[in-house]
Design a protein around this motif. Sequence first.
Motif, short mmCIF file in Angstrom:
data_model
loop_
_atom_site.label_atom_id
_atom_site.label_comp_id
_atom_site.label_asym_id
_atom_site.label_seq_id
_atom_site.Cartn_x
_atom_site.Cartn_y
_atom_site.Cartn_z
N UNK A 77 0.86 -1.19 0.00
CA UNK A 77 0.00 0.00 0.00
C UNK A 77 0.89 1.24 0.00
N UNK A 78 0.39 2.32 -0.59
CA UNK A 78 1.20 3.53 -0.73
C UNK A 78 0.71 4.68 0.13
N UNK A 79 -0.48 4.51 0.74
CA UNK A 79 -1.02 5.58 1.58
C UNK A 79 -2.05 5.00 2.53
N UNK A 80 -2.06 5.49 3.76
CA UNK A 80 -3.05 5.08 4.76
C UNK A 80 -3.71 6.34 5.32
N UNK A 81 -5.05 6.36 5.35
CA UNK A 81 -5.77 7.53 5.83
C UNK A 81 -6.68 7.15 6.99
N UNK A 82 -6.88 8.10 7.91
CA UNK A 82 -7.77 7.91 9.06
C UNK A 82 -9.01 8.78 8.89
N UNK A 83 -10.17 8.22 9.21
CA UNK A 83 -11.43 8.98 9.23
C UNK A 83 -12.08 8.75 10.59
N UNK A 84 -12.22 9.82 11.37
CA UNK A 84 -12.76 9.69 12.73
C UNK A 84 -13.23 11.06 13.22
N UNK A 85 -13.85 11.09 14.39
CA UNK A 85 -14.25 12.34 15.04
C UNK A 85 -13.19 12.73 16.07
N UNK A 86 -12.63 13.94 15.91
CA UNK A 86 -11.68 14.46 16.90
C UNK A 86 -12.46 15.10 18.04
N UNK A 87 -12.21 14.63 19.27
CA UNK A 87 -12.95 15.11 20.44
C UNK A 87 -12.28 16.37 20.99
N UNK A 88 -13.00 17.49 20.93
CA UNK A 88 -12.50 18.73 21.54
C UNK A 88 -13.18 18.99 22.87
N UNK A 89 -14.50 18.76 22.93
CA UNK A 89 -15.25 18.94 24.17
C UNK A 89 -16.56 18.17 24.04
N UNK A 90 -17.33 18.17 25.11
CA UNK A 90 -18.61 17.45 25.08
C UNK A 90 -19.56 18.04 24.04
N UNK A 91 -19.37 19.30 23.70
CA UNK A 91 -20.27 19.93 22.73
C UNK A 91 -19.65 20.13 21.36
N UNK A 92 -18.41 19.66 21.16
CA UNK A 92 -17.72 19.89 19.88
C UNK A 92 -16.87 18.67 19.51
N UNK A 93 -17.28 17.98 18.44
CA UNK A 93 -16.51 16.87 17.89
C UNK A 93 -16.30 17.15 16.40
N UNK A 94 -15.05 17.20 15.97
CA UNK A 94 -14.72 17.61 14.60
C UNK A 94 -14.46 16.37 13.75
N UNK A 95 -15.20 16.23 12.67
CA UNK A 95 -15.00 15.11 11.74
C UNK A 95 -13.67 15.31 11.02
N UNK A 96 -12.76 14.38 11.19
CA UNK A 96 -11.38 14.52 10.71
C UNK A 96 -11.04 13.45 9.68
N UNK A 97 -10.40 13.88 8.60
CA UNK A 97 -9.92 12.95 7.56
C UNK A 97 -8.46 13.33 7.30
N UNK A 98 -7.53 12.50 7.80
CA UNK A 98 -6.12 12.86 7.68
C UNK A 98 -5.28 11.65 7.29
N UNK A 99 -4.04 11.90 6.91
CA UNK A 99 -3.14 10.85 6.45
C UNK A 99 -2.35 10.27 7.61
N UNK A 100 -2.31 8.93 7.70
CA UNK A 100 -1.51 8.24 8.70
C UNK A 100 -0.13 7.90 8.14
#
Length: 323
Positions: free
Chosen positions: A167-190
């Motif tokens: 494989x030439x690239x691995x990516x992560x897709x998840x929610x980054x937890x900032x606080x109980x009222x804010x979760x940021x949908x994140x798509x980044x390269x591993x």
Amino acid sequence: MPSLKEIKGRIASVNSTRKITSAMKMVASSKLHHAQVAIQNMLPYETLLEHILKSFLAAEPGAQTIYDQERPIKRVALVVFSSNSSLCGGFNANIIKVMMKAVDALSAELGKENVEVYPIGRKVAEKAQKLGYNVKCDLASLVDHPNAKQCIDLTMELGERFANGEIDKVELIYHHFKSAGSQILTHKTLLPIDIETELQRDHERDLTSNVATQKVQDYLKKKERKKKKAEGDEVVPLNDNFIVEPDTYTVLKHLIPKMGHLMVYTALLDSIASEHAARMVAMQTATDNADELLRQLNLQYNKSRQQAITSELLDIVGGSVNN
């Protein structure tokens, strides 16, 4: 117009539902607290590893390993994090939407068979299999029982495949937890790991509160800024005088994979905390809606009862007059 018996039945039904949503909100709040503690326990390791990597990069900016070198992309792996259960608002739907968009974009460029999906969570695993994606494994147990060892094993497997050119690239897709009222949908390269981007990412987290209202979140942010400003005047001693053996390249070759392990484990903990926060907010919203519906039903019940009493009184008075 519904009868008094029908309205009374609806009130009892809504009351039962409200008890369930209120209990689920309290359970989610308790689980969120445990998830926040898990993130807090991981932060010292993350902070020290970041400090060491920054020091080495400052000393040897040109140092590279196979894990941070880009190359032509022919095959991509996506590690996608979701929950095992539902009733958490749009948490899973948003993850699945981003996964589908990423797979479609990569499939158009590389071909569907060259896009692999590593689902962590039953919801995303079921959806990926239903859509006919190239699913490599199922790690749903990690969501209920987060385990650093399994995250390391997964990252080592991906790292070996990356090093071997499978494989030439691995990516992560998840929610980054900032606080109980804010979760940021994140798509980044591993992989390949972009050290500069990873070290400069947003580290702001609120792990002390499980209150999700915007007013409380704003208050906590202002309080944290004041605290940082007060601490900013203090002198912090530097401790960057490392003795590197045998050389910087060898040390980086071991540290960068550890950074990859940490990224996957952090993504798992963030996703779990975000799931509980989303479920807590969803159950709180459902409880509030039930309260509003109960208020309307009680008002309708009282009006109908008053109308029935008035009709009976009019019948009695009308009968007396006729007699």
